[in-house]
Design a protein around this motif. Structure first.
Motif, PDB file in Angstrom:
ATOM      1  N   LYS A 113       0.835  -1.212   0.000  1.00  0.00           N
ATOM      2  CA  LYS A 113       0.000   0.000   0.000  1.00  0.00           C
ATOM      3  C   LYS A 113       0.865   1.255   0.000  1.00  0.00           C
ATOM      4  O   LYS A 113       0.671   2.175  -0.797  1.00  0.00           O
ATOM      5  CB  LYS A 113      -0.894  -0.019   1.251  1.00  0.00           C
ATOM      6  CG  LYS A 113      -1.949   1.055   1.278  1.00  0.00           C
ATOM      7  CD  LYS A 113      -2.738   1.054   2.590  1.00  0.00           C
ATOM      8  CE  LYS A 113      -3.359  -0.259   2.914  1.00  0.00           C
ATOM      9  NZ  LYS A 113      -4.338  -0.166   4.030  1.00  0.00           N
ATOM     10  N   ASP A 156      -6.413   1.364  13.760  1.00  0.00           N
ATOM     11  CA  ASP A 156      -6.997   0.398  12.824  1.00  0.00           C
ATOM     12  C   ASP A 156      -8.255  -0.141  13.499  1.00  0.00           C
ATOM     13  O   ASP A 156      -8.716   0.443  14.490  1.00  0.00           O
ATOM     14  CB  ASP A 156      -6.000  -0.723  12.475  1.00  0.00           C
ATOM     15  CG  ASP A 156      -6.527  -1.615  11.341  1.00  0.00           C
ATOM     16  OD1 ASP A 156      -6.853  -1.085  10.273  1.00  0.00           O
ATOM     17  OD2 ASP A 156      -6.656  -2.839  11.531  1.00  0.00           O
ATOM     18  N   THR A 202      -9.810   7.426   3.995  1.00  0.00           N
ATOM     19  CA  THR A 202      -9.842   6.088   3.385  1.00  0.00           C
ATOM     20  C   THR A 202     -11.096   5.956   2.522  1.00  0.00           C
ATOM     21  O   THR A 202     -11.046   5.482   1.387  1.00  0.00           O
ATOM     22  CB  THR A 202      -9.848   4.996   4.481  1.00  0.00           C
ATOM     23  OG1 THR A 202      -8.720   5.196   5.320  1.00  0.00           O
ATOM     24  CG2 THR A 202      -9.792   3.603   3.878  1.00  0.00           C
ATOM     25  N   ALA A 250     -16.356   2.726  10.583  1.00  0.00           N
ATOM     26  CA  ALA A 250     -15.750   4.043  10.401  1.00  0.00           C
ATOM     27  C   ALA A 250     -15.610   4.391   8.910  1.00  0.00           C
ATOM     28  O   ALA A 250     -15.954   5.494   8.492  1.00  0.00           O
ATOM     29  CB  ALA A 250     -14.391   4.070  11.085  1.00  0.00           C
ATOM     30  N   VAL A 251     -15.136   3.448   8.103  1.00  0.00           N
ATOM     31  CA  VAL A 251     -14.951   3.731   6.675  1.00  0.00           C
ATOM     32  C   VAL A 251     -16.258   3.536   5.902  1.00  0.00           C
ATOM     33  O   VAL A 251     -16.651   4.378   5.088  1.00  0.00           O
ATOM     34  CB  VAL A 251     -13.859   2.829   6.058  1.00  0.00           C
ATOM     35  CG1 VAL A 251     -13.666   3.160   4.580  1.00  0.00           C
ATOM     36  CG2 VAL A 251     -12.534   2.980   6.801  1.00  0.00           C
ATOM     37  N   GLY A 252     -16.913   2.405   6.161  1.00  0.00           N
ATOM     38  CA  GLY A 252     -18.130   2.068   5.403  1.00  0.00           C
ATOM     39  C   GLY A 252     -19.194   3.151   5.497  1.00  0.00           C
ATOM     40  O   GLY A 252     -19.862   3.463   4.509  1.00  0.00           O
ATOM     41  N   ASP A 264     -24.656  -5.025   8.167  1.00  0.00           N
ATOM     42  CA  ASP A 264     -23.706  -4.900   9.274  1.00  0.00           C
ATOM     43  C   ASP A 264     -24.208  -5.802  10.397  1.00  0.00           C
ATOM     44  O   ASP A 264     -25.424  -6.021  10.503  1.00  0.00           O
ATOM     45  CB  ASP A 264     -23.608  -3.441   9.765  1.00  0.00           C
ATOM     46  CG  ASP A 264     -22.355  -3.208  10.599  1.00  0.00           C
ATOM     47  OD1 ASP A 264     -21.445  -2.504  10.124  1.00  0.00           O
ATOM     48  OD2 ASP A 264     -22.270  -3.756  11.728  1.00  0.00           O
ATOM     49  N   ASP A 312     -24.269  -4.947  13.291  1.00  0.00           N
ATOM     50  CA  ASP A 312     -24.920  -4.023  14.220  1.00  0.00           C
ATOM     51  C   ASP A 312     -26.184  -3.452  13.561  1.00  0.00           C
ATOM     52  O   ASP A 312     -26.107  -2.627  12.649  1.00  0.00           O
ATOM     53  CB  ASP A 312     -23.928  -2.896  14.559  1.00  0.00           C
ATOM     54  CG  ASP A 312     -24.506  -1.902  15.536  1.00  0.00           C
ATOM     55  OD1 ASP A 312     -25.720  -1.971  15.817  1.00  0.00           O
ATOM     56  OD2 ASP A 312     -23.741  -1.040  16.009  1.00  0.00           O
ATOM     57  N   LYS A 363     -26.715   0.372  12.938  1.00  0.00           N
ATOM     58  CA  LYS A 363     -26.045   1.043  11.814  1.00  0.00           C
ATOM     59  C   LYS A 363     -26.850   0.896  10.523  1.00  0.00           C
ATOM     60  O   LYS A 363     -26.983   1.847   9.747  1.00  0.00           O
ATOM     61  CB  LYS A 363     -24.635   0.468  11.635  1.00  0.00           C
ATOM     62  CG  LYS A 363     -23.703   0.828  12.778  1.00  0.00           C
ATOM     63  CD  LYS A 363     -22.319   0.249  12.582  1.00  0.00           C
ATOM     64  CE  LYS A 363     -21.423   0.615  13.765  1.00  0.00           C
ATOM     65  NZ  LYS A 363     -20.163  -0.113  13.788  1.00  0.00           N
ATOM     66  N   ALA A 409     -15.712  -4.576   5.815  1.00  0.00           N
ATOM     67  CA  ALA A 409     -15.709  -5.165   7.164  1.00  0.00           C
ATOM     68  C   ALA A 409     -14.316  -5.732   7.418  1.00  0.00           C
ATOM     69  O   ALA A 409     -13.344  -4.980   7.413  1.00  0.00           O
ATOM     70  CB  ALA A 409     -16.810  -6.213   7.275  1.00  0.00           C
ATOM     71  N   ASN A 427      -8.990  -4.625   4.419  1.00  0.00           N
ATOM     72  CA  ASN A 427      -7.662  -5.146   4.084  1.00  0.00           C
ATOM     73  C   ASN A 427      -7.753  -6.644   3.836  1.00  0.00           C
ATOM     74  O   ASN A 427      -8.558  -7.335   4.449  1.00  0.00           O
ATOM     75  CB  ASN A 427      -6.706  -4.903   5.250  1.00  0.00           C
ATOM     76  CG  ASN A 427      -6.279  -3.453   5.330  1.00  0.00           C
ATOM     77  OD1 ASN A 427      -5.868  -2.859   4.338  1.00  0.00           O
ATOM     78  ND2 ASN A 427      -6.382  -2.865   6.514  1.00  0.00           N
ATOM     79  N   GLY A 441      -6.256   6.581   4.124  1.00  0.00           N
ATOM     80  CA  GLY A 441      -5.975   6.755   5.554  1.00  0.00           C
ATOM     81  C   GLY A 441      -4.484   6.852   5.830  1.00  0.00           C
ATOM     82  O   GLY A 441      -4.045   7.723   6.602  1.00  0.00           O
TER      83      GLY A 441
HETATM   84  P1  NAD Z   1     -14.752  -0.613  11.893  1.00  0.00           P
HETATM   85  O1  NAD Z   1     -14.476  -1.627  12.944  1.00  0.00           O
HETATM   86  O2  NAD Z   1     -15.098   0.774  12.291  1.00  0.00           O
HETATM   87  O3  NAD Z   1     -15.946  -1.137  10.952  1.00  0.00           O
HETATM   88  C1  NAD Z   1     -16.157  -2.456  10.584  1.00  0.00           C
HETATM   89  C2  NAD Z   1     -17.662  -2.641  10.483  1.00  0.00           C
HETATM   90  O4  NAD Z   1     -17.928  -3.921   9.912  1.00  0.00           O
HETATM   91  C3  NAD Z   1     -18.375  -2.597  11.835  1.00  0.00           C
HETATM   92  O5  NAD Z   1     -19.496  -1.750  11.750  1.00  0.00           O
HETATM   93  C4  NAD Z   1     -18.777  -4.048  12.066  1.00  0.00           C
HETATM   94  O6  NAD Z   1     -19.963  -4.168  12.836  1.00  0.00           O
HETATM   95  C5  NAD Z   1     -18.975  -4.526  10.649  1.00  0.00           C
HETATM   96  N1  NAD Z   1     -18.874  -5.959  10.435  1.00  0.00           N
HETATM   97  C6  NAD Z   1     -18.028  -6.841  11.018  1.00  0.00           C
HETATM   98  N2  NAD Z   1     -18.230  -8.069  10.509  1.00  0.00           N
HETATM   99  C7  NAD Z   1     -19.204  -7.951   9.575  1.00  0.00           C
HETATM  100  C8  NAD Z   1     -19.821  -8.849   8.687  1.00  0.00           C
HETATM  101  N3  NAD Z   1     -19.518 -10.148   8.656  1.00  0.00           N
HETATM  102  N4  NAD Z   1     -20.760  -8.373   7.838  1.00  0.00           N
HETATM  103  C9  NAD Z   1     -21.093  -7.071   7.845  1.00  0.00           C
HETATM  104  N5  NAD Z   1     -20.538  -6.173   8.678  1.00  0.00           N
HETATM  105  C10 NAD Z   1     -19.606  -6.608   9.527  1.00  0.00           C
HETATM  106  O7  NAD Z   1     -13.491  -0.645  10.914  1.00  0.00           O
HETATM  107  P2  NAD Z   1     -13.075   0.420   9.803  1.00  0.00           P
HETATM  108  O8  NAD Z   1     -12.060   1.329  10.364  1.00  0.00           O
HETATM  109  O9  NAD Z   1     -14.303   0.962   9.145  1.00  0.00           O
HETATM  110  O10 NAD Z   1     -12.305  -0.526   8.780  1.00  0.00           O
HETATM  111  C11 NAD Z   1     -13.010  -1.414   7.915  1.00  0.00           C
HETATM  112  C12 NAD Z   1     -12.004  -2.204   7.092  1.00  0.00           C
HETATM  113  O11 NAD Z   1     -11.206  -1.305   6.320  1.00  0.00           O
HETATM  114  C13 NAD Z   1     -10.996  -3.027   7.916  1.00  0.00           C
HETATM  115  O12 NAD Z   1     -10.673  -4.207   7.210  1.00  0.00           O
HETATM  116  C14 NAD Z   1      -9.791  -2.125   7.998  1.00  0.00           C
HETATM  117  O13 NAD Z   1      -8.593  -2.842   8.198  1.00  0.00           O
HETATM  118  C15 NAD Z   1      -9.830  -1.497   6.628  1.00  0.00           C
HETATM  119  N6  NAD Z   1      -9.143  -0.207   6.558  1.00  0.00           N
HETATM  120  C16 NAD Z   1      -9.514   0.813   7.374  1.00  0.00           C
HETATM  121  C17 NAD Z   1      -8.863   2.032   7.281  1.00  0.00           C
HETATM  122  C18 NAD Z   1      -9.276   3.206   8.126  1.00  0.00           C
HETATM  123  O14 NAD Z   1      -8.854   4.333   7.821  1.00  0.00           O
HETATM  124  N7  NAD Z   1     -10.085   3.014   9.152  1.00  0.00           N
HETATM  125  C19 NAD Z   1      -7.817   2.198   6.366  1.00  0.00           C
HETATM  126  C20 NAD Z   1      -7.465   1.129   5.525  1.00  0.00           C
HETATM  127  C21 NAD Z   1      -8.142  -0.079   5.640  1.00  0.00           C
END
Ligand code: NAD
Length: 346
Positions: free
Chosen positions: A67, A114, A149, A182-184, A202, A204, A207, A237, A260, A289
């Protein structure tokens, strides 16, 4: 292997550190420092066992090398995982012990947020080590990388939709988002604003209910989201969602999301291509990010400049789509080769 992943160059080092008082059990994997100090976030997760945590650290840190290289950053790849202590634990003490472990690497590894960790956690880490980023600063640039991100993923969807799906805009485009974290969530906001139709899931329900109310999103179960009828699938996720079970059921023509390590195994990239699905590699599109926290760390943060740099991810998506026409490789294989060629001092 403890030293790295099959068929890949071994990791430079992995620090395994524990602290009895706080319950810290962490693994900090430094995959490559060829381009500079290894930079990558810290994940707090309830791993099934220590080997699963070790494997995650290895995979995630290697992804960070790729990355950071494709994003043109003067940083190598690293990642930390903390095994979530069972039961109650003192978060401040846990992250203080983690900070000491990071500091012991003397700058070979720089941490940030993360999954499972917050800006408040990183502020605690900052009290004990300078090798940390992703911290909101009074009157200055910094903090939560997630919106950046999401913006990188959004511009990548725009680029992919244009080239792969022949769309001039996202009006009416159906995008399935797995995970509204956070990203979604930010991605959903950007897509909704651009006129896309959303299908969301999700674990949850609060959400998804909010997305239904705010964006008119269709809500499906976590078991249905990957196979939901849609134009674009955005896995946001956790990793390994694209695997032998899910790939035959996918209906999207384009995959572009933040999670990731979306491919469970490298050959899953071939399986997607065989089904005529264009997969935009996670580490190419989700670099917003790290671009943000890297600029913050270097003291070069300014909102407009960071957003402009993140927007340039779309140019690299376009370049990848041109490259695969010439090479005949899958997007995953092409991005791997491209990133590997950049694992040298910039
Ligand atoms: P987060 O924990 O805030 O969000 C993850 C969401 O996915 C949560 O709302 C959780 O309830 C949901 N979830 C978990 N399992 C699930 C499933 N089986 N089906 C549907 N929903 C499900 O994490 P984030 O920061 O939003 O990161 C999401 C992904 O992006 C991760 O893989 C993270 O490594 C990757 N990522 C994040 C960033 C960043 O800036 N936060 C940067 C690069 C990569």
């Amino acid at each position: 292997s403890f030293f790295g992943l099959p068929h890949q160059a071994p990791h430079e080092r992995v620090l395994i550190a524990a602290d009895a008082e706080s319950g810290l059990r962490t693994m900090i994997a430094v995959h490559s420092t060829a381009r500079g100090p290894a930079f990558g976030g810290c994940r707090l997760w309830a791993y099934e066992n220590d080997l699963a945590a070790h494997h995650d650290a290895l995979r995630l840190s290697q992804g960070m090398s790729m990355k950071n290289a494709l994003a043109g950053l003067p940083f190598g790849g690293g990642k930390a995982v903390i095994v979530k202590p069972k039961g109650e634990f003192d978060r401040a003490k846990l992250f203080a012990a983690f900070a000491r472990a990071v500091d012991s690497l003397q700058g070979a590894y720089i941490t940030a947020e993360d999954v499972g960790t917050t800006t408040a956690d990183m502020r605690g880490v900052q009290a004990l080590t300078k090798y940390v980023s992703g911290i909101p600063r009074e009157g200055a640039f910094g903090g939560d990388p997630s919106p950046k991100t999401a913006w990188g993923v959004f511009v990548s969807i725009e680029a992919g939709a244009k080239t792969v799906l022949g769309r001039s805009d996202l009006q009416g485009l159906k995008v399935a988002i797995q995970g509204l974290g956070a990203v979604g969530w930010h991605l959903a906001e950007f897509l909704h604003k651009a006129g896309a139709q959303l299908v969301v899931a999700d674990i949850d329900p609060a959400k998804t209910a909010k997305a239904q109310a705010q964006f008119g999103a269709e809500v499906v179960t976590v078991d249905q989201i990957l196979a939901a009828p849609c134009d674009v699938l955005a896995p946001c996720a956790l990793g390994a969602s694209l695997n032998a079970t899910s790939i035959p059921t996918l209906q999207a023509k384009l995959i572009c999301g933040a999670a990731n390590n979306q491919l469970a195994l490298p050959h899953d990239g071939d399986e997607l291509a065989k089904r005529g699905i264009t997969y935009l590699p996670d580490y190419l599109v989700n670099a917003g990010g790290i671009i943000s926290v890297a600029r913050e760390y270097r003291g070069e943060g300014e909102e407009g400049a960071v957003m402009a740099e993140v927007s340039r991810i779309a140019e690299r998506v376009n370049e990848l789509l041109v490259r695969i026409k010439t090479s005949g490789r899958t997007p995953a294989a092409e991005a791997d080769a491209w990133a590997q060629s950049l694992l040298v001092k910039p």
